[in-house]
Motif scaffolding. Structure first.
Motif, PDB file in Angstrom:
ATOM      1  N   UNK A  31      26.853   1.403  39.822  1.00 35.77           N
ATOM      2  CA  UNK A  31      28.064   2.080  40.197  1.00 35.77           C
ATOM      3  C   UNK A  31      29.073   0.880  40.400  1.00 35.77           C
ATOM      4  N   UNK A  32      28.875  -0.460  40.620  1.00 41.04           N
ATOM      5  CA  UNK A  32      29.708  -1.612  40.812  1.00 41.04           C
ATOM      6  C   UNK A  32      30.326  -1.878  39.541  1.00 41.04           C
ATOM      7  N   UNK A  33      29.378  -1.567  38.494  1.00 37.99           N
ATOM      8  CA  UNK A  33      29.800  -1.950  37.054  1.00 37.99           C
ATOM      9  C   UNK A  33      30.773  -0.813  36.372  1.00 37.99           C
ATOM     10  N   UNK A  34      30.949   0.242  37.071  1.00 37.72           N
ATOM     11  CA  UNK A  34      31.906   1.212  36.820  1.00 37.72           C
ATOM     12  C   UNK A  34      31.257   2.618  36.590  1.00 37.72           C
ATOM     13  N   UNK A  35      30.178   2.858  36.727  1.00 34.17           N
ATOM     14  CA  UNK A  35      29.472   3.997  36.330  1.00 34.17           C
ATOM     15  C   UNK A  35      29.199   4.998  37.454  1.00 34.17           C
ATOM     16  N   UNK A  36      28.976   6.249  37.345  1.00 32.85           N
ATOM     17  CA  UNK A  36      28.599   7.195  38.367  1.00 32.85           C
ATOM     18  C   UNK A  36      27.128   7.503  38.388  1.00 32.85           C
ATOM     19  N   UNK A  37      26.597   7.104  39.480  1.00 28.27           N
ATOM     20  CA  UNK A  37      25.074   7.426  39.398  1.00 28.27           C
ATOM     21  C   UNK A  37      24.598   8.449  40.201  1.00 28.27           C
ATOM     22  N   UNK A  38      23.698   9.227  39.861  1.00 26.85           N
ATOM     23  CA  UNK A  38      22.939  10.401  40.746  1.00 26.85           C
ATOM     24  C   UNK A  38      21.569   9.769  40.509  1.00 26.85           C
ATOM     25  N   UNK A  39      20.927   9.560  41.945  1.00 25.74           N
ATOM     26  CA  UNK A  39      19.824   8.896  42.051  1.00 25.74           C
ATOM     27  C   UNK A  39      18.903   9.777  42.887  1.00 25.74           C
ATOM     28  N   UNK A  40      17.466  10.051  42.253  1.00 24.24           N
ATOM     29  CA  UNK A  40      16.627  10.726  42.827  1.00 24.24           C
ATOM     30  C   UNK A  40      15.207  10.296  42.942  1.00 24.24           C
ATOM     31  N   UNK A  41      14.444  10.499  43.825  1.00 25.36           N
ATOM     32  CA  UNK A  41      13.117   9.900  43.864  1.00 25.36           C
ATOM     33  C   UNK A  41      11.855  10.732  43.345  1.00 25.36           C
ATOM     34  N   UNK A  42      12.364  11.961  42.754  1.00 27.71           N
ATOM     35  CA  UNK A  42      11.236  12.854  42.172  1.00 27.71           C
ATOM     36  C   UNK A  42      11.820  13.261  41.029  1.00 27.71           C
ATOM     37  N   UNK A  43      11.031  14.160  40.075  1.00 28.64           N
ATOM     38  CA  UNK A  43      11.682  14.869  39.051  1.00 28.64           C
ATOM     39  C   UNK A  43      11.855  16.390  39.357  1.00 28.64           C
ATOM     40  N   UNK A  44      11.687  16.752  40.751  1.00 29.79           N
ATOM     41  CA  UNK A  44      12.051  18.128  40.991  1.00 29.79           C
ATOM     42  C   UNK A  44      13.363  18.435  40.753  1.00 29.79           C
ATOM     43  N   UNK A  45      13.436  19.479  40.100  1.00 28.55           N
ATOM     44  CA  UNK A  45      15.064  20.301  39.605  1.00 28.55           C
ATOM     45  C   UNK A  45      15.671  19.526  38.498  1.00 28.55           C
ATOM     46  N   UNK A  46      14.792  18.283  37.773  1.00 24.58           N
ATOM     47  CA  UNK A  46      15.814  17.426  36.730  1.00 24.58           C
ATOM     48  C   UNK A  46      16.288  18.349  35.675  1.00 24.58           C
ATOM     49  N   UNK A  47      15.836  19.196  35.423  1.00 15.65           N
ATOM     50  CA  UNK A  47      16.483  19.828  34.085  1.00 15.65           C
ATOM     51  C   UNK A  47      17.773  20.610  34.665  1.00 15.65           C
ATOM     52  N   UNK A  48      17.712  21.209  35.987  1.00 14.99           N
ATOM     53  CA  UNK A  48      18.988  21.561  36.391  1.00 14.99           C
ATOM     54  C   UNK A  48      19.915  20.684  36.806  1.00 14.99           C
ATOM     55  N   UNK A  49      19.610  19.612  37.198  1.00  8.94           N
ATOM     56  CA  UNK A  49      20.506  18.427  37.474  1.00  8.94           C
ATOM     57  C   UNK A  49      21.332  18.035  36.025  1.00  8.94           C
TER      58      UNK A  49
END
Length: 129
Positions: A31-49
């Motif tokens: 994020x400090x490098x200018x990107x927007x990050x969505x972080x998650x700790x599991x693969x749950x719902x990853x295709x929907x994300x």
């Protein structure tokens, strides 16, 4: 005074890793490098994300809980072929690296890695606009 919504046009990166400390460090640095990050700790719902959030890059740990990042990447590649997947893993044997690349990964970053190395790969696959 009328407030208007501010458009956030930063490039979006989905990062999945069950190591919370690493996840926080990577998220802050990226994020400090200018990107927007969505972080998650599991693969749950990853295709929907991926479908709803529309990231330009997905970074996956190879092993999250009992699920394989290889299998998840294969599914993502089938559903979203234009979204590159970058693997990060402590599985550093050549067989794992080759499997990750064969499963559609654009690269395979071995843990521990330097943040600057990760950022270089990100810039390589999705340069800042």
């Amino acid at each position: 005074m009328i407030k208007t919504a501010v458009m956030d046009d930063r490039i979006k990166i989905l990062f999945v890793d069950d190591d919370v400390s690493l996840g926080q460090i990577v998220t802050l640095a990226v994020e400090a490098a200018g990107y927007k990050v969505h972080y998650q700790t599991s693969f749950l719902g990853i295709t929907e994300v991926v479908k709803e959030w529309n990231p330009q890059l997905v970074i996956l740990d190879v092993e999250v809980g009992e699920k394989s990042g290889f299998d998840v990447a294969s599914e993502l590649h089938r559903l979203f072929p234009s979204v590159p997947v970058l693997f990060v893993s402590s599985h550093t044997d050549m067989e794992s690296v080759a499997k990750g690349l064969d499963m559609g990964g654009v690269t395979y970053l071995k843990k521990p890695f330097e943040i600057d190395e990760l950022l270089a790969y990100i810039r390589n696959f999705i340069p800042l606009l």
